[in-house]
Scaffold this motif. Structure first.
Motif, PDB file in Angstrom:
ATOM      1  N   LEU A 231      26.699  19.564 -35.817  1.00  0.00           N
ATOM      2  CA  LEU A 231      27.678  18.527 -36.112  1.00  0.00           C
ATOM      3  C   LEU A 231      28.774  18.540 -35.052  1.00  0.00           C
ATOM      4  O   LEU A 231      29.104  19.590 -34.496  1.00  0.00           O
ATOM      5  CB  LEU A 231      28.317  18.773 -37.486  1.00  0.00           C
ATOM      6  CG  LEU A 231      27.365  18.582 -38.677  1.00  0.00           C
ATOM      7  CD1 LEU A 231      28.001  19.135 -39.937  1.00  0.00           C
ATOM      8  CD2 LEU A 231      27.006  17.125 -38.858  1.00  0.00           C
ATOM      9  N   PRO A 232      29.372  17.423 -34.776  1.00  0.00           N
ATOM     10  CA  PRO A 232      30.418  17.352 -33.743  1.00  0.00           C
ATOM     11  C   PRO A 232      31.740  17.901 -34.258  1.00  0.00           C
ATOM     12  O   PRO A 232      32.571  17.158 -34.755  1.00  0.00           O
ATOM     13  CB  PRO A 232      30.527  15.855 -33.454  1.00  0.00           C
ATOM     14  CG  PRO A 232      30.125  15.202 -34.740  1.00  0.00           C
ATOM     15  CD  PRO A 232      29.126  16.099 -35.388  1.00  0.00           C
ATOM     16  N   ILE A 233      31.928  19.198 -34.158  1.00  0.00           N
ATOM     17  CA  ILE A 233      33.141  19.812 -34.694  1.00  0.00           C
ATOM     18  C   ILE A 233      34.207  19.877 -33.606  1.00  0.00           C
ATOM     19  O   ILE A 233      33.976  20.434 -32.525  1.00  0.00           O
ATOM     20  CB  ILE A 233      32.820  21.207 -35.248  1.00  0.00           C
ATOM     21  CG1 ILE A 233      31.916  21.046 -36.486  1.00  0.00           C
ATOM     22  CG2 ILE A 233      34.090  21.969 -35.594  1.00  0.00           C
ATOM     23  CD1 ILE A 233      31.397  22.321 -37.047  1.00  0.00           C
ATOM     24  N   GLU A 234      35.337  19.239 -33.855  1.00  0.00           N
ATOM     25  CA  GLU A 234      36.444  19.232 -32.898  1.00  0.00           C
ATOM     26  C   GLU A 234      37.621  19.991 -33.498  1.00  0.00           C
ATOM     27  O   GLU A 234      37.834  19.943 -34.699  1.00  0.00           O
ATOM     28  CB  GLU A 234      36.891  17.786 -32.610  1.00  0.00           C
ATOM     29  CG  GLU A 234      35.830  16.913 -31.973  1.00  0.00           C
ATOM     30  CD  GLU A 234      35.505  17.332 -30.541  1.00  0.00           C
ATOM     31  OE1 GLU A 234      36.382  17.982 -29.907  1.00  0.00           O
ATOM     32  OE2 GLU A 234      34.390  17.042 -30.076  1.00  0.00           O
ATOM     33  N   VAL A 235      38.389  20.651 -32.634  1.00  0.00           N
ATOM     34  CA  VAL A 235      39.573  21.338 -33.135  1.00  0.00           C
ATOM     35  C   VAL A 235      40.803  20.824 -32.407  1.00  0.00           C
ATOM     36  O   VAL A 235      40.961  21.064 -31.213  1.00  0.00           O
ATOM     37  CB  VAL A 235      39.471  22.862 -32.926  1.00  0.00           C
ATOM     38  CG1 VAL A 235      40.637  23.548 -33.603  1.00  0.00           C
ATOM     39  CG2 VAL A 235      38.157  23.371 -33.458  1.00  0.00           C
ATOM     40  N   PRO A 236      41.663  20.068 -33.079  1.00  0.00           N
ATOM     41  CA  PRO A 236      42.866  19.561 -32.422  1.00  0.00           C
ATOM     42  C   PRO A 236      43.867  20.682 -32.157  1.00  0.00           C
ATOM     43  O   PRO A 236      44.083  21.535 -33.012  1.00  0.00           O
ATOM     44  CB  PRO A 236      43.444  18.573 -33.436  1.00  0.00           C
ATOM     45  CG  PRO A 236      42.764  18.831 -34.727  1.00  0.00           C
ATOM     46  CD  PRO A 236      41.577  19.685 -34.489  1.00  0.00           C
ATOM     47  N   ILE A 237      44.462  20.677 -30.962  1.00  0.00           N
ATOM     48  CA  ILE A 237      45.464  21.677 -30.617  1.00  0.00           C
ATOM     49  C   ILE A 237      46.771  20.954 -30.308  1.00  0.00           C
ATOM     50  O   ILE A 237      46.784  19.959 -29.588  1.00  0.00           O
ATOM     51  CB  ILE A 237      45.017  22.492 -29.390  1.00  0.00           C
ATOM     52  CG1 ILE A 237      43.707  23.230 -29.707  1.00  0.00           C
ATOM     53  CG2 ILE A 237      46.089  23.482 -28.960  1.00  0.00           C
ATOM     54  CD1 ILE A 237      43.097  23.944 -28.539  1.00  0.00           C
ATOM     55  N   THR A 510      27.641  17.897 -44.720  1.00  0.00           N
ATOM     56  CA  THR A 510      27.015  16.573 -44.677  1.00  0.00           C
ATOM     57  C   THR A 510      26.448  16.339 -43.281  1.00  0.00           C
ATOM     58  O   THR A 510      27.171  16.463 -42.288  1.00  0.00           O
ATOM     59  CB  THR A 510      28.059  15.477 -44.970  1.00  0.00           C
ATOM     60  OG1 THR A 510      29.167  16.078 -45.633  1.00  0.00           O
ATOM     61  CG2 THR A 510      27.470  14.370 -45.793  1.00  0.00           C
ATOM     62  N   GLY A 511      25.180  16.075 -43.237  1.00  0.00           N
ATOM     63  CA  GLY A 511      24.562  15.730 -41.967  1.00  0.00           C
ATOM     64  C   GLY A 511      24.226  16.910 -41.089  1.00  0.00           C
ATOM     65  O   GLY A 511      23.876  16.750 -39.919  1.00  0.00           O
ATOM     66  N   GLU A 512      24.352  18.092 -41.627  1.00  0.00           N
ATOM     67  CA  GLU A 512      24.061  19.244 -40.760  1.00  0.00           C
ATOM     68  C   GLU A 512      22.560  19.386 -40.573  1.00  0.00           C
ATOM     69  O   GLU A 512      21.764  18.935 -41.403  1.00  0.00           O
ATOM     70  CB  GLU A 512      24.643  20.514 -41.363  1.00  0.00           C
ATOM     71  CG  GLU A 512      23.922  20.976 -42.623  1.00  0.00           C
ATOM     72  CD  GLU A 512      24.453  22.287 -43.177  1.00  0.00           C
ATOM     73  OE1 GLU A 512      25.332  22.897 -42.557  1.00  0.00           O
ATOM     74  OE2 GLU A 512      23.967  22.702 -44.252  1.00  0.00           O
ATOM     75  N   LYS A 513      22.199  20.022 -39.452  1.00  0.00           N
ATOM     76  CA  LYS A 513      20.782  20.317 -39.258  1.00  0.00           C
ATOM     77  C   LYS A 513      20.435  21.545 -40.090  1.00  0.00           C
ATOM     78  O   LYS A 513      21.333  22.242 -40.552  1.00  0.00           O
ATOM     79  CB  LYS A 513      20.529  20.585 -37.779  1.00  0.00           C
ATOM     80  CG  LYS A 513      21.199  21.873 -37.294  1.00  0.00           C
ATOM     81  CD  LYS A 513      20.788  22.195 -35.869  1.00  0.00           C
ATOM     82  CE  LYS A 513      21.227  23.616 -35.531  1.00  0.00           C
ATOM     83  NZ  LYS A 513      21.176  23.959 -34.148  1.00  0.00           N
TER      84      LYS A 513
END
Lengths: 532, 134, 385, 259, 157, 337
Positions: A231-237, A510-513
């Motif tokens: 999944l496209p996991i983003e971490v805002p800094i 949700t939507g993970e492989k």
């Protein structure tokens, strides 16, 4: 035979504890703080010295400094004066200290640890002490006493277990904290506290990780989470205007097994779509100031609210860390509040008002997650944790300074299927310390740490033998750093993990492989067939 | 500090409690300080034992009488001055000398806060008064 | 104090139960205060029937206490492992029962504040002196055994060695307490109903029926309430014990009845007449005594047939029958029947009064309270393990 | 030896701190009372065995006479309760058939069976009540009188169960309200203790006979020393046929009935 | 007290003496193992060792008896020499006590050779423990820098 | 050995009382002056100590939490061991003071088969609780000597306490209990090696004084008897500041009085102040509501911190490299617009 024993008694009388001198031996003590760290923090008396030196190069007026410092603190802290005065030496605390149980050194009995300072208090601050001296247990302040203070106040992890059993609630942690403050005044502090503190003061975190490296680590973790889940996991800094500022101990993005906990957080936040940010400035929740002085604690803690204000978030979410939470819970609001620029925390997912954090506006991640699970907002597959036989170590500060006992257990029981408690007198408010808290988790002190951790290890060993426990879950960064070592020595075969690592494993996103590995990168063992 | 009034209130309460005798005495100035006068028998001048001994140990003496008379059947007591008495609280003590139990016994017992002995449940005084005891 | 904190956690039902027991204890205590101020005249006792419900209940519960030996003996002497867990429950039941006995004696005294005289002026010729020693010793022994073994279980260490001799000693001692209690009565001249050599054996037989029956009921209740299972085999073994004891008890009663009626010695006959037929027109105990007999008969029938005995529901019925039957026989008939007719042939009717019954109920409630707390502690220790 | 004022002060002073002072009081007092006994009357002579003979025939002469009962009960402050259950009685009458259930025949029953027989405590040689009392509150004195220490009785009523003669009463209530006039020479009892006939031992100590015997105009009650062969009671028992109640129990009653 | 017990007692006392501070007084004198966990471990282990010295000198048994005591001493700040000195303490004790008591048995069973063998085994064990300590030290450092190492490994800068 | 000097001190007081009572002046000094002085020292000292504590701020709220916190509504909080309200803290204190809650938790560490076992150990709790309650009952009973007329509750208490008719006068249950528990507490300091090691002479002093007081009291009641009415007269006289030295002041009474005075005078200087201190312990008497209610530190002073601006300045380049948003940059851009 009895006469033989008698002979020994004559040679080595039981004696008076007040006469004893300390022998400093490598492996059991922490080294002194490097002058540069003390200087950076503008603390007094930086110099080159080591505890096992004969001459500690104390400033000439050291006695005056100490006594003045004591006087000041006796006026500022009721706890300090009260605890100096009301102990009846009933001895209920004696065998409650993990250092006493593990080392057998009688001065590690909390009552005697406090008497080291009480004897000086009596001599200089009470009438009876001035008049009757030794008869009422008073003693002169000498260099040997300072050395003894250094030895024993840096052999206390401020875990507060003794205070649970004391009929008057005398808290050795308070006394140790005062002792360390006084020692700070004459430049007798340890490097493993001062260096992280100096780092933290400068860069924002203990490890001295600078912003770009911080971003690197976080990005690395995000990438790895992506790999595991697809999944496209983003971490805002440092993102302004986010709803929540997430603060964690720096070890989470640096060491194992902390790192897997970080993966757990990131997955969780992604799954629920949390509007949050982490900060490269407030990149450390931990606070080694707590282990040095109230003032330093305040100085290091200031950045949390400052950053929350700057980023215009609504409230703060705190990760798994023990002493960070002692500071957040018992000190932050008083020291650096009021946090009127924030809002009383409300879970954006469940709408739960965290009433207990109304003023400080900081919520523990376990409270947050337990609330999510309770409201059915998470899909969990506990079978993914089937390789683990879990027990839970209550970290000292969350249990004895907060009372955070059920929330992590609730998460664990939802995230895994094999959970066993350790014996009842070693958990919850009676939990045993890892032996490495309060700035003692250093390498040069390893042997003393292993002694201090003996009671904890012993309880783990018990459930290992009885239930085949192979994973010790906890919610403290120091625990995660030092318990693996402790386990390796006393109970081989038991690993250590954060609660949110197990949650991350169990979390069905949700939507993970389809997951093939757990967060540690080890192949996921499916035991469905055998289990069901 | 916010808890200072609370602590001071508690302290005041404590001081009030430990000084009860002082303020109680000061409030009630009329209350007798000295032991109430003992009504001495008109005709008898001398008790079975010296007054000082009787004051401190009359119960011991009576208990001793009780055991001797009830269990061993020894009913006579030779006093320090050679006089012989019956070990009989009713006849020897209450009817002959201390005819008014209220004035003699109870007054002093009340004064000293000595709980009433059960003697009167059985042994008669001349008025046969019985204070109900719990 | 002994792991007491474990008894302080429980659900609504638990607290409701505890509260209602407390209320009963309170009511009993108030009635006792009434008795203390007015004298024992508030009871139904009289010059002729000078002992009644209090002493009868005392006798009955000595039996319950003694019956602990029926689980201790197989477990410790014959290593009957099935009784492993039930044994502690039995010992705690004994502790409770002996405490109740002491309370029953205490409330029966006319001058309770002088109770210390028993120690200050002991009279070794009095059976009551020996009964005090027997009961006190039994209480201490069982309390020590239960506490030590349970503590050891909680700490998961073997029990200390010194407890073993105490356990062994407690076995004959249990027989002792009920024998001495029987001697309280059977040594008295002029009370023909009690003046019989088989009083002690009869006491023991009835004890070994009623005590284990109660233990079975308690275990089944525990299973229902807490999920603790004493084990089918253990329960069945207990049921067998109850069966034998009940049969022996009935046999002994029959022997007594035969002696009395066949010899036709009036002094012996009259008491049975009074209880089972009625004497001088007083028939108020007759119904109860026949009920007792009937219940014993029913229970014996249910217990003798293995198929019925193995049926838990029927077992419950049988145990209730046994308990009630022996309670009526020992806790009512034995004392009152021995007191009437009096040595002068007077038949005085004895009916417990309301305050008297309330005091008895209060002691029952305190017993129930004790057993609840004890079992709660025990079960939570086992659960923790 | 006399106790002087100084001695008493010494007793109450610190001088005896080491010695248990109470013991001292007792020791001193004992010495004095021994002297007293030499001078006045003996507490009870060792060679005495008090006993009683009741002449049933004489007793029947006056129908409905209860003089002895009244005399005893007023002398000893015995309370009168209307409720039979709470009765306290030291001396009373019962029908012959109940007192001597074995001594009746079918033919005598009709006449003798309902005749009243005077009952008191039998002051047995081997009293069961003494053996059972757990606190030594009741015991047989050397002169044969079975007595009760009301100060010590705990009210367990074991003695009542043990007495085969029904001689003992219990104070179910406070007795005082039920006493019409109090005799100051004898204590009343308190609720919760057992009491019974004491052979007027308080009168014996003064050299008097029992109140019941004294009050009987017909001289139906004869009291005396059974050890003394020439005593009146022995003479009577020699000349007339007498029975004891339930002698088969081996208690050895000291009360004889002349039939 | 029989000979073995006397020897054991001396051995415990003298071993305890080598402990720091006032611990010595507590360790040797406090017979109640409940109040003295470290002393209890000492007593148990030494008792086992003594038994083996009299018996077959079974290697695994000795190893398991040595483990707790050495494991404790290894972290009690003892140097390697100090940590195994307790074995050599046994020799003078035997010399003192053995002649008076049943020496025939003692002389045959326990000679200096056996004690020396035990000393070697203890030294081995001590080395093992030290090595383990060193290993877990290294592991700890490695864990602390885990992420950096992996970043470096993955993205060669 | 450590017990020797306190023993000598107590014996010296006893000696003083015995010897000093022989002259009138000595009597007046010991029976009137000393008790007044001692009581004054006690009262002033006690108040001073408590007031001094009261005047020291509690800068931080640091309760030791011994149970589950109040957090989410569906998790049951331990309202007594971890109170979240003032009322809860009050109840916690009540448990602590009336029932010694914390001491009740006591356990004992031991090793069994190399396994650490934490067994139950509640003798200290039982002994301490029984001792303190008996002491309270005894103190209340003594009111009968100081207050005229005797309050009803004091008479009722005395009657209940002496309910069991043992001896004349009746032996009080509280007397038996306090003597037993004092002996236990003293024996514990001598026999338990840990307690022996950490005990100091002053610890024995309090125990010996109390033992002396109890023993002399019992002696007065049962052995070397005194005239109670005269004692009351003396006590009442003291209470209303019209002291009379009566014949009641026998040596044994003087011993009792002097030991009590010694204890009272010593009280404010000693660990016995735990009586007042236990109420003030910040780890017990505060509610654990830290995060929901702000606690104010009255001396909270500014400290030198490392502000964001300074931090950004120091790491500006690194922040830029990492593409992290910059506060100062933003500001320039905004003004540049």
């Amino acid at each position: 035979m009895p006469d033989k024993l008698l002979a020994i008694e004559q040679k080595r009388p039981e004696g008076d504890w007040r006469d004893a001198k300390v022998e400093f031996r490598k492996g059991t003590i922490c080294y002194s703080a490097a002058p540069k760290n003390i200087t950076y923090l503008s603390l007094p008396n930086p110099r080159e010295w080591q505890p096992f030196d004969a001459d500690w190069k104390l400033p000439p007026n050291w006695k005056e400094i100490i006594l003045k410092g004591m006087k000041e603190r006796l006026r500022k802290y009721r706890s300090f004066r009260l605890f100096m005065e009301i102990c009846v030496r009933c001895g209920a605390c004696a065998d409650k200290c993990h250092f006493y149980v593990g080392s057998g050194d009688p001065k590690n009995m909390p009552v005697l640890r406090a008497e080291l300072m009480r004897s000086v208090y009596r001599r200089y601050f009470t009438l009876t002490g001035r008049l009757f001296r030794a008869l009422v247990g008073a003693r002169e302040l000498t260099e040997d006493v300072i050395k003894e203070w250094f030895y024993y106040f840096y052999q206390c992890t401020e875990c507060r277990r003794c205070s649970v059993f004391c009929p008057y609630g005398i808290d050795t942690a308070e006394i140790t904290m005062m002792g360390r403050e006084l020692l700070d005044l004459i430049g007798c502090n340890i490097n493993w506290v001062m260096e992280p503190a100096a780092n933290c003061f400068r860069t924002g975190n203990h490890l001295g990780v600078q912003p770009h490296a911080f971003q690197d680590s976080i990005q690395f973790a995000a990438d790895e989470a992506k790999e595991i889940t697809g999944l496209p996991i983003e971490v805002p800094i440092n993102r302004k205007g986010a709803e929540i500022l997430f603060v964690m101990p720096s070890a989470d993005y640096f060491g194992t097994p902390h790192y897997y906990t970080l993966l757990g957080y990131l997955m969780l936040f992604h799954e629920i779509g949390l509007d949050y940010t982490v900060s490269a400035f407030a990149s450390e929740g931990g606070n080694f100031g707590l282990f040095s002085s109230h003032e330093l604690m305040k100085r290091l803690n200031a950045k949390i609210y400052e950053e929350a204000k700057r980023l215009r978030v609504k409230w703060i979410l705190g990760g798994e860390c023990g002493h960070m939470w002692r500071v957040f819970h018992q000190y932050m609001d008083t020291m650096n509040g009021p946090a009127d620029f924030l809002e009383p925390p409300v879970s954006p997912i469940t709408g739960t008002h965290f009433e207990n954090a109304r003023s400080t506006r900081a919520v523990h991640i376990c409270e947050f997650t337990a609330d999510l699970i309770h409201h059915g907002k998470l899909r969990l597959d506990p079978r993914r944790n089937d390789r683990w036989n879990v027990t839970y170590h209550d970290s000292c500060n969350p249990s004895r300074a907060m009372g955070l006992l059920e929330e992590p257990r609730y998460i664990l029981k939802n995230a895994c299927r094999n959970f066993h408690e350790m014996p009842e007198n070693t958990i919850r408010e009676q939990t045993f310390c890892c032996g490495s808290g309060a700035g003692l988790g250093t390498d040069e002190n390893l042997e003393m740490r292993l002694r201090g951790g003996f009671p904890r290890a012993n309880a783990v060993k018990h459930v290992r033998e009885k239930h085949g426990v192979n994973l010790l879950a906890c919610i403290c960064a120091i625990d995660k750093a030092t318990l693996p070592t402790l386990m390796e020595y006393w109970v081989p075969g038991v690993e250590v993990a954060g609660v949110h690592e197990l949650l991350g494993n169990a979390l069905v996103m949700t939507g993970e492989k389809e997951r093939t590995t757990d967060l540690r990168g080890e192949p996921l063992v499916r035991e469905e067939a055998t289990r069901e | 500090m916010s808890d200072r009034p609370l602590i001071l209130a508690g302290l005041t309460l404590f001081v009030g409690l430990v000084t009860t005798p002082i303020w109680h005495g000061a409030l009630d100035r009329k209350a007798a300080l000295t032991a109430p006068p003992i009504q001495l028998p008109a005709q008898e001048k001398q008790c079975v034992a010296p007054a000082s001994y009787m004051r401190s140990s009359h119960m011991q003496l009576l208990e001793h009488w009780r055991d001797e008379a009830a269990r061993d059947g020894r009913r006579q007591f030779v006093a320090f001055n050679g006089k012989i008495y019956d070990k009989n609280p009713t006849r020897t003590c209450v009817t002959q000398c201390h005819t008014d139990r209220k004035e003699f016994c109870e007054r002093c017992h009340d004064y000293a806060g000595v709980s009433d002995p059960d003697c009167w449940n059985c042994h008669n005084d001349s008025q046969r008064t019985s204070r109900s005891a719990p | 104090m002994f792991m007491f904190e474990k008894a302080l956690t429980g659900g609504r039902k638990y607290w409701l139960w505890i509260t209602s027991l407390f209320l009963l204890v309170l009511a009993g205590s108030l009635c006792y205060v009434l008795q203390l101020t007015h004298g024992l005249a508030v009871t139904g006792l009289s010059r002729d029937v000078s002992w009644g419900l209090y002493i009868a209940q005392f006798t009955f519960f000595v039996g319950v206490a003694a019956s602990a030996v029926m689980v201790v003996l197989p477990y410790y002497l014959h290593d009957y492992q099935q009784f492993g867990r039930i044994t502690i429950l039995g010992e705690l039941l004994a502790v409770t029962a002996v405490t109740m006995c002491i309370l029953f004696i205490f409330v029966d005294l006319g001058q309770p504040t002088r109770i210390v005289n028993i120690v200050l002026h002991p009279q070794p010729k009095s059976v009551m002196f020996w009964d005090m020693i027997a009961l006190g010793g039994y209480l201490l022994m069982n309390a020590a055994i239960a506490v030590v073994t349970l503590t050891a279980q909680r700490e998961q260490v073997p029990a200390p060695g010194w407890i073993k001799p105490v356990i062994i000693l407690s076995i004959p001692w249990a027989i002792g307490i009920h024998t001495v209690t029987a001697f309280l009565y059977s040594g008295l001249p002029g009370r023909s109903y009690w003046l019989t050599a088989i009083l002690a054996p009869r006491f023991l037989a009835s004890a070994f029926a009623s005590g284990p029956a109660l233990l079975i009921l308690l275990c089944l209740a525990l299973r229902k309430l807490s999920g603790f299972d004493a084990g089918r085999e253990a329960i069945q073994k207990l049921a067998v014990i109850v069966t034998y004891a009940l049969a022996i008890n009935m046999f002994l009663i029959l022997a007594e009845v035969f002696t009395a009626f066949y010899s036709e010695i009036p002094a012996h006959e009259e008491h049975f007449e009074y209880l089972f037929i009625g004497l001088n027109g007083d028939r108020h105990l007759v119904l109860w005594m026949w009920l007792s007999t009937l219940l014993s008969g029913v229970a014996l029938a249910l217990l003798l047939v293995p198929k019925w005995r193995n049926n838990i529901r029927l077992l419950v019925v049988a145990c209730v029958c046994v308990f009630v039957s022996i309670w009526l026989d020992k806790g009512l008939g034995l004392i009152v029947g021995g007191m009437a007719p009096s040595p002068l042939g007077a038949v005085t009717r004895y009916v417990p009064t309301l305050p008297e019954s309330a005091i008895v109920l209060g002691i029952w409630a305190s017993g129930a309270l004790m057993i609840t707390v004890f079992y709660k502690i025990t079960l939570s220790v086992w659960e923790d393990n | 030896m006399k106790i002087t004022r100084k001695d008493f002060l010494r007793i109450s002073g610190l001088g005896l701190l080491a010695v248990a002072g109470r013991k001292a009081v007792r020791a001193v007092a004992e010495r004095t009372s021994e002297r007293a006994s030499e001078q006045t009357s003996a507490p009870f002579a060792k060679q005495v065995r008090w006993g009683m003979a009741i002449d049933l025939q004489k007793c029947r002469q006056k129908d409905g006479c209860d003089r002895c009962i009244k005399a005893c009960h007023s002398t000893h402050n015995v309370p009168q309760f209307s409720d039979r259950a709470h009765e306290v009685k030291w001396i009373w009458k019962e029908p012959f058939k109940n007192v001597f259930p074995a001594a009746q025949t079918g033919y005598t029953r009709e006449f003798f069976g309902n005749l009243p027989v005077l009952l008191v405590c039998n002051h047995c040689d081997d009293p069961p009540c003494q053996d059972v009392c757990p606190v030594k509150a009741t015991w047989k004195r050397e002169d044969g009188v079975v007595t009760i220490d009301f100060h010590r009785c705990i009210g367990c009523r074991y003695c009542m169960a043990a007495c085969p003669y029904g001689a003992r009463s219990f104070n179910w209530l406070d007795p005082r309200p039920a006493i019409a006039t109090v005799n100051l020479d004898f204590p009343t009892r308190t609720k919760g203790v057992v009491e019974k006939c004491n052979f007027c031992e308080e009168r014996l100590a003064k050299g008097l006979g029992p109140a019941c015997a004294e009050s009987c105009e017909e001289k139906a009650i004869v009291f005396g020393d059974l050890e003394k062969p020439d005593s009146e009671v022995r003479r009577l028992l020699r000349s007339r046929f007498a029975v004891q109640r339930q002698p088969e129990l081996g208690t050895g009653p000291a009360v004889y009935y002349i039939v | 007290m029989d000979a073995n017990e006397a020897i054991l007692e001396q051995w415990v006392v003298r071993t305890a003496e080598s402990y720091p501070h006032h611990a010595a007084a507590l360790l040797s004198k406090e017979r109640d193992p409940f109040r003295n966990p470290v002393g209890d471990t000492l007593r148990q282990s030494l008792a086992l060792l003594l038994r083996e010295l009299f018996a077959e000198m079974d290697a695994t048994a000795i190893d398991s008896a040595l483990d707790p005591i050495i494991r404790l001493q290894a972290i009690q700040g003892f140097s390697s020499d100090d940590a195994v000195r307790f074995v050599s303490l046994l020799k003078p004790i035997l010399r003192e006590l053995a002649p008076e008591r049943n020496s025939a048995v003692l002389d045959r069973r326990i000679d200096d050779d056996r004690i020396n063998r035990l000393a070697v085994m203890a030294a081995d064990k001590c080395t093992q423990c030290r090595e383990q300590l060193a290993r877990i030290r290294a592991n700890e450092v490695q864990r602390a820098n885990h992420v950096q190492q992996r970043i470096r490994a993955r993205r060669p800068a | 050995m450590k017990a020797l000097s306190p023993l000598l001190a107590v014996l010296a007081i006893v000696g003083f009382a015995v010897v000093g009572g022989h002259t009138h002046a000595g009597l007046v000094f010991l029976a009137v002056f000393v008790p007044y002085a001692a009581f004054a020292v006690f009262l002033v000292g006690f108040c001073y100590r408590v007031a001094r504590w009261a005047w020291i701020p509690v800068p931080f709220r640091i309760p030791t939490t011994c149970g589950q916190q109040k957090s989410l509504p569906w998790i049951k909080p331990a309202s007594l061991d971890n109170p979240s309200t003032g009322w809860g803290a009050f109840r916690r204190m009540a448990l602590e003071i009336l029932l010694f809650r914390s001491l009740f938790r006591n356990n004992r560490a031991r090793l069994h088969d190399r396994r650490l076992v934490l067994g139950e150990d509640r003798y200290l709790w039982l002994g301490a609780l029984a001792f303190h309650w008996s002491l309270l009952v005894i103190l209340l009973r003594h009111l009968r000597l100081f207050v005229q007329p005797v309050p009803v509750f004091v008479s009722v208490l005395s009657r209940l306490d002496g309910a069991f008719q043992v001896g004349t006068p009746a032996l009080y249950i509280s007397d038996v209990v306090i003597l037993g528990t004092l002996v236990y507490l003293t024996a514990r300091r001598f026999r338990n090696p840990l307690a022996r090691y950490l005990s100091m002479p002053i610890d024995y002093l309090a125990l010996f004084l109390l033992l002396g007081i109890v023993t002399s009291g019992l002696l007065m009641r049962f052995v070397v008897r005194v005239d109670v009415a005269a004692i009351k007269q003396f006590a009442l006289g003291l209470a209303v500041f019209r002291p009379v030295v009566t014949s009641a002041i026998t040596p044994i009474f003087l011993v009792h009085l002097l030991l009590v005075s010694a204890l009272a005078a010593y009280f404010p200087f000693s660990k016995l102040m735990h009586m007042g201190g236990v109420f003030l312990s910040p780890t017990r008497n505060l509610a654990n509501n830290n995060r929901s209610k702000r606690h104010v530190n009255p001396w909270n002073h500014p400290v030198k911190t490392h502000s964001y601006a300074e931090w950004e300045d120091e790491f500006r380049d690194k922040l830029k490299t990492a593409n992290l948003p910059l506060e100062a940059e933003d500001a320039r851009q905004i003004t540049g617009h």
